[in-house]
Design a protein around this motif. Sequence first.
Motif, PDB file in Angstrom:
ATOM      1  N   PHE A  44       0.837  -1.199   0.000  1.00  0.00           N
ATOM      2  CA  PHE A  44       0.000   0.000   0.000  1.00  0.00           C
ATOM      3  C   PHE A  44       0.877   1.257   0.000  1.00  0.00           C
ATOM      4  O   PHE A  44       0.604   2.224  -0.719  1.00  0.00           O
ATOM      5  CB  PHE A  44      -0.921  -0.023   1.224  1.00  0.00           C
ATOM      6  N   PRO A  78      -3.157   3.323   7.715  1.00  0.00           N
ATOM      7  CA  PRO A  78      -3.780   3.329   6.396  1.00  0.00           C
ATOM      8  C   PRO A  78      -4.510   4.623   6.083  1.00  0.00           C
ATOM      9  O   PRO A  78      -4.481   5.095   4.940  1.00  0.00           O
ATOM     10  CB  PRO A  78      -4.763   2.150   6.430  1.00  0.00           C
ATOM     11  N   ALA A  79      -5.124   5.217   7.100  1.00  0.00           N
ATOM     12  CA  ALA A  79      -5.827   6.482   6.868  1.00  0.00           C
ATOM     13  C   ALA A  79      -4.833   7.571   6.492  1.00  0.00           C
ATOM     14  O   ALA A  79      -5.075   8.362   5.578  1.00  0.00           O
ATOM     15  CB  ALA A  79      -6.613   6.888   8.107  1.00  0.00           C
ATOM     16  N   ALA A  80      -3.687   7.592   7.186  1.00  0.00           N
ATOM     17  CA  ALA A  80      -2.681   8.607   6.887  1.00  0.00           C
ATOM     18  C   ALA A  80      -2.164   8.426   5.465  1.00  0.00           C
ATOM     19  O   ALA A  80      -2.073   9.384   4.688  1.00  0.00           O
ATOM     20  CB  ALA A  80      -1.526   8.497   7.881  1.00  0.00           C
ATOM     21  N   GLY A 118      -3.628   6.888   2.941  1.00  0.00           N
ATOM     22  CA  GLY A 118      -4.691   7.195   1.983  1.00  0.00           C
ATOM     23  C   GLY A 118      -4.891   8.690   1.806  1.00  0.00           C
ATOM     24  O   GLY A 118      -5.111   9.176   0.700  1.00  0.00           O
ATOM     25  N   THR A 119      -4.769   9.423   2.920  1.00  0.00           N
ATOM     26  CA  THR A 119      -4.943  10.874   2.856  1.00  0.00           C
ATOM     27  C   THR A 119      -3.839  11.513   2.021  1.00  0.00           C
ATOM     28  O   THR A 119      -4.104  12.355   1.159  1.00  0.00           O
ATOM     29  CB  THR A 119      -4.942  11.456   4.283  1.00  0.00           C
ATOM     30  N   GLN A 131      -2.120  10.085  -0.243  1.00  0.00           N
ATOM     31  CA  GLN A 131      -2.278   9.647  -1.631  1.00  0.00           C
ATOM     32  C   GLN A 131      -3.299  10.513  -2.391  1.00  0.00           C
ATOM     33  O   GLN A 131      -3.027  10.994  -3.484  1.00  0.00           O
ATOM     34  CB  GLN A 131      -2.749   8.202  -1.604  1.00  0.00           C
ATOM     35  N   ALA A 132      -4.464  10.705  -1.788  1.00  0.00           N
ATOM     36  CA  ALA A 132      -5.497  11.495  -2.457  1.00  0.00           C
ATOM     37  C   ALA A 132      -5.016  12.925  -2.669  1.00  0.00           C
ATOM     38  O   ALA A 132      -5.227  13.523  -3.726  1.00  0.00           O
ATOM     39  CB  ALA A 132      -6.786  11.485  -1.644  1.00  0.00           C
ATOM     40  N   PHE A 133      -4.330  13.478  -1.650  1.00  0.00           N
ATOM     41  CA  PHE A 133      -3.865  14.854  -1.784  1.00  0.00           C
ATOM     42  C   PHE A 133      -2.814  14.959  -2.888  1.00  0.00           C
ATOM     43  O   PHE A 133      -2.823  15.910  -3.671  1.00  0.00           O
ATOM     44  CB  PHE A 133      -3.289  15.352  -0.459  1.00  0.00           C
TER      45      PHE A 133
END
Lengths: 285, 277
Positions: free
Chosen positions: B44, B97-99, B101-102, B104-106
């Motif tokens: 990931f 994972p939240a960090a 994912g955040t 990544q989207a940014f």
Amino acid sequence: MEALAWLQSMLGHEFIRDAFVAGTGVALASGVAGYFLLLRGQVFAVDALSHVAFTGALAALAAGVSELVGLLAATILVAVVLSLLATEARARDVVTGSLFAWVLGLGVLFQSVYVTTRSTGNGAAGVHVLFGSVFGIGPPQTVITVVVGIAMALAVLLLARPLLFATIEAGAAAADGVPVRALGTAFLVLVAVITAEAVQVVGALLILGLIATPAAIAQRLTARPYRAMATSAGVAILAVWVGLGISYAVPVMPPSFAIIGLLFGTYVALVAAPRLRRLRPEMHE
Amino acid sequence: MAIADLAEQLLRYAFMRNAFAAGTAVAVLAGVIGWFVVLRGETFAGHTLSSVGFPGAAGAVLFGLPQLLGLAVLCTASALGIASLGRVAEGDRYGAPAAIGTIQAFALALGFLFASLYRGLLNGVNGILFGTLLGITQAQVVLLAALAVLSICAMAVISRPLLYVSIDPDAAASAGIPVKALSVAFLVLLALSVAATTLITGALLTFALLVMPAAAAQQLVTRPPVAVLLSVALGVAIVWLSLATAYLTDYPIGFFVTSFGFVVYLLSRGVRRLSLA
């Protein structure tokens, strides 16, 4: 007074009103579902679903079918496959990742077919699917999006109690007669529908931000499940509203960037704040 | 004879020779690093770093810098970001994972902003995201080869302790191995190889070269050195096949790299299952 006039002029445009309405529906559903995704450790699955959405949309375009049909078909199919495939936690990452990389590659193929065979095809179609085009959403789509968004949020809330039980104590829930696997599949299917809807607002690549970040923010603010769900939805909706406003005020800034940027900033501030507070007493000494 | 003809046809143009050379260097590097990525369960993170490649490459175009430079700088920076944010979020089990994912989207959103600011780029976005055969220069080939050699040397130095840390972090820590430092060092190496891979496969499809050959090798062989070699061999084979088919059929290379990679991975799972039965 001036701010009010500015708001009034902004909302005077029909496409802006549509963007606000559709965005609110998507943000509501994303926020509520995001709470569970984070709790269940399924952030990576959203990522996979959103990439699949790209392929579904372009396959539909290449075949000359409605984009939304392609989106829904692809995401729901993959949600079911994922919940069947994922047996052990470790294999999950590689299996999901490989599958979605391949599906994305397939999307690239569809894009090139679409661009070369359809007279209406243009190279920017893929870019719109990837990064969203909320200002071009159109009135009929707006109604569908907001209705589906609210329905999905309600459906997740309906599952909330057993899903919480199954997530936190899978063994006890199963012994208690809760259909743990079926619940997991049902939940992923709801997420699939939300993902398909969200593609139109923030685009396939940025969905992760709209779903995972508000939930991560909410989890830092409260530990109580229902309050966290409400906070997560509230944060997502607020980010969409403010983001759309900023993008209207600064036209070079794409709305999806404004929305995701706001969420990112809030998250980073929340992560950094307690650390800074911890540092301060040391500086006084 | 037919093969010689085919090779002659494939290597006739300079851009294809460059693509083959660059693709080979990248596949070797990705094969080595990827094996550790799969072992450590960091796929990931690898995927996130490749998303960051998008603003790196788009930003480089916007500011008139070489793409590889933009890629390497932003990937390394966010590897360090993941390392520190991940540490902050360690308290709660779901924080990491939240960090990631955040971030990544940014990163992707930022890339889109750069692409929108640089108006002419909107069609080039496809190349950056999904890879392209064209436009790999001789200078890039040299840089990629140098990057691959240096990174593999660095891996050779840290591979033994890294293997120990990856398999049994507690025992490694009590044996005095700097677990945190090794993890960060590996993330940086991963970032560099992601940057290199992105030039060939595009930012969104690095998984195909970074993870699929390695995951396949891990299904087939357990001894680390043999598995790493197999991972490299599979990666190189996938790249060569993809380049050839993309050139001959005129369809995008990203589709072929991911398809061949996925087939190899599925086959390896099948072989393993058969041999276990």
